[in-house]
Design an enzyme around this catalytic site. Structure first.
Site, PDB file in Angstrom:
ATOM      1  N   TYR A 217      -1.400  -0.469  -2.878  1.00 38.49           N
ATOM      2  CA  TYR A 217      -1.443  -0.342  -1.411  1.00 38.49           C
ATOM      3  C   TYR A 217      -2.171  -1.542  -0.775  1.00 38.49           C
ATOM      4  O   TYR A 217      -3.115  -1.383  -0.008  1.00 38.49           O
ATOM      5  CB  TYR A 217      -2.168   0.944  -0.962  1.00 38.49           C
ATOM      6  CG  TYR A 217      -1.976   2.183  -1.800  1.00 38.49           C
ATOM      7  CD1 TYR A 217      -0.896   3.035  -1.568  1.00 38.49           C
ATOM      8  CD2 TYR A 217      -2.867   2.524  -2.812  1.00 38.49           C
ATOM      9  CE1 TYR A 217      -0.733   4.199  -2.321  1.00 38.49           C
ATOM     10  CE2 TYR A 217      -2.711   3.673  -3.571  1.00 38.49           C
ATOM     11  CZ  TYR A 217      -1.640   4.506  -3.321  1.00 38.49           C
ATOM     12  OH  TYR A 217      -1.486   5.649  -4.063  1.00 38.49           O
ATOM     13  N   ASN A 222      -5.539  -8.042   2.535  1.00 37.03           N
ATOM     14  CA  ASN A 222      -6.901  -8.091   3.068  1.00 37.03           C
ATOM     15  C   ASN A 222      -7.959  -8.119   1.965  1.00 37.03           C
ATOM     16  O   ASN A 222      -8.788  -9.033   1.909  1.00 37.03           O
ATOM     17  CB  ASN A 222      -7.120  -6.879   3.981  1.00 37.03           C
ATOM     18  CG  ASN A 222      -8.494  -6.823   4.598  1.00 37.03           C
ATOM     19  OD1 ASN A 222      -8.938  -7.774   5.213  1.00 37.03           O
ATOM     20  ND2 ASN A 222      -9.180  -5.703   4.430  1.00 37.03           N
ATOM     21  N   CYS A 323      -9.874   6.399   3.630  1.00 34.87           N
ATOM     22  CA  CYS A 323      -9.964   6.662   5.070  1.00 34.87           C
ATOM     23  C   CYS A 323      -9.985   8.161   5.349  1.00 34.87           C
ATOM     24  O   CYS A 323      -9.927   8.577   6.502  1.00 34.87           O
ATOM     25  CB  CYS A 323      -8.807   5.995   5.812  1.00 34.87           C
ATOM     26  SG  CYS A 323      -7.164   6.545   5.286  1.00 34.87           S
ATOM     27  N   GLU A 357     -14.891   6.179   6.936  1.00 40.78           N
ATOM     28  CA  GLU A 357     -14.305   5.300   5.924  1.00 40.78           C
ATOM     29  C   GLU A 357     -15.328   5.190   4.801  1.00 40.78           C
ATOM     30  O   GLU A 357     -16.513   4.926   5.052  1.00 40.78           O
ATOM     31  CB  GLU A 357     -14.026   3.922   6.532  1.00 40.78           C
ATOM     32  CG  GLU A 357     -13.104   3.053   5.719  1.00 40.78           C
ATOM     33  CD  GLU A 357     -11.657   3.122   6.187  1.00 40.78           C
ATOM     34  OE1 GLU A 357     -10.822   2.458   5.551  1.00 40.78           O
ATOM     35  OE2 GLU A 357     -11.364   3.832   7.167  1.00 40.78           O
TER      36      GLU A 357
END
EC number: 2.1.1.-
Length: 366
Positions: A217, A222, A323, A357
């Site tokens: 994922y 990032n 998350c 988070e």
């Protein structure tokens, strides 16, 4: 949205309440002390979406407040970046007297960056024509005297880019600057300063790593781009084509030479690793040549599916960004049987909400 909860004077107390709630929820896993990473108490969101209300000659942004069960006018918005707030005022002043640009406009989306770029998407309940394009070009020219701005027009089955549909964010992470292409209408971390803290934490917990890294994922790359420095090689998967394209762009502009992105779902990759299926997308990639002792997962809110969780459990070290604490807790019920939580972090991406988070590092029990 609950505007009444957005009070910077109560921020520290709200964050402490989250820490206590998280500590209690995960007590059964014998976690270490929670590392807490706070947000700025205001102007922390790099993106925001507003509906548009037409009232005679007036035109204004609004949101729906669940606590009040009513719409609330938003001439300014405390959570949004300073850049978004400045653009909100400048944009609405130009839209109000312009019949073409305001006609059947129902929503405005903003995507801003710490690097100073901002993308404005105008959404309409009508098809956009040449007159709209001409007026939008003039609008962009006027706003460009103050902002590094791009404008997008959207209607049903229609999208008009005047220039480009992305911004490039620059994040100072420890002693390095990473650049990320962020595409309109695609997922990006909304709180850039907390995103920096997340990257720095992930780099810290994977220092002195052995072998290679597998990431599932990966989005626009990032984390994998920032973590590549800690591993010999990185193999990352992502299903969404726009995210894969952005990841490839980001790999190039950051000069990363040890990161390979594969376009496939976590479930498909699990099948490939188990040799249940073969995939043309894996031609030329020797999965057996990767020596991945560490796996990094940042799944959607639903958590990790059972087959992928079995795959994840096979690795010595698991770095899990979540998350959704509820699905993280569900996944830990299985992972805790073979792994111990050695680092535990709370990242306050969304102040003044119940959202949390989290990050956990799990290491195999010897």
């Amino acid at each position: 949205m609950n505007l009444a909860a957005m009070d910077p004077t109560t921020y520290d107390a709200q964050l402490e309440a989250k820490r206590i709630k998280l500590e209690q929820a995960f007590a059964q896993f014998e976690t270490p002390s929670i590392e807490v990473f706070a947000s700025d108490p205001e102007h922390y969101r790099m993106r925001a979406e507003f509906r548009v209300w037409h009232e005679g000659d007036d035109l204004y942004y609004y949101m729906f407040d669940k606590a009040l069960n009513d719409k609330v006018r938003c001439d300014q918005y405390l959570p949004a970046s300073t850049l978004i707030n400045e653009m909100m005022a400048a944009l609405i002043a130009e839209l109000k007297p312009n019949p073409s640009l305001r006609h059947k406009l129902f929503q405005v989306d903003f995507l801003s960056t710490l690097s100073g770029e901002i993308l404005v998407s105008l959404l309409y309940h009508r098809q956009l024509d040449d007159q709209w394009r001409a007026e939008a070009i003039a609008l962009k020219a006027k706003l460009s005297s103050q902002f590094k701005v791009n404008i997008i027009g959207r209607a049903r089955k229609q999208k008009i880019d005047l220039d480009k549909d992305f911004v490039v964010e620059s994040l100072q992470v420890n002693d390095k600057v990473f650049h990320y292409k962020q595409i309109e209408n695609s997922f990006t971390q909304p709180n850039a300063k907390v995103a920096i803290k997340m990257l720095e934490w992930a780099i810290d917990v994977t220092q002195n790593s052995q072998g290679d890294l597998l990431e599932l994922y990966c989005g626009n790359g990032n984390f994998s781009i920032a973590l590549a420095q800690n591993f010999n090689r990185v193999l990352a998967t992502e299903l969404a084509k726009p995210s894969v394209d952005a990841a490839q762009y980001n790999i190039e502009i950051n000069g990363i030479d040890n990161l390979q992105i594969i376009r496939m779902s976590a479930e498909e990759f699990s099948d490939a690793m188990a040799k249940k299926r073969s995939f043309r997308r894996l031609e030329g990639i020797d999965l057996d040549s990767y020596l991945c002792n560490t796996i990094f997962v940042d799944p959607p809110r639903a958590g990790i599916d059972p087959a992928t969780l079995d795959l994840v459990q096979g690795y010595e070290r698991i770095l899990y960004i979540s998350c959704n604490p509820d699905t993280l807790k569900d996944n830990l019920q299985q992972l805790y049987k073979t792994h111990k939580v050695t680092r535990f972090a709370l990242f306050d991406q969304f102040p003044y909400t119940d959202h949390m988070e989290t990050g956990v590092l799990l290491e195999r029990i010897k």
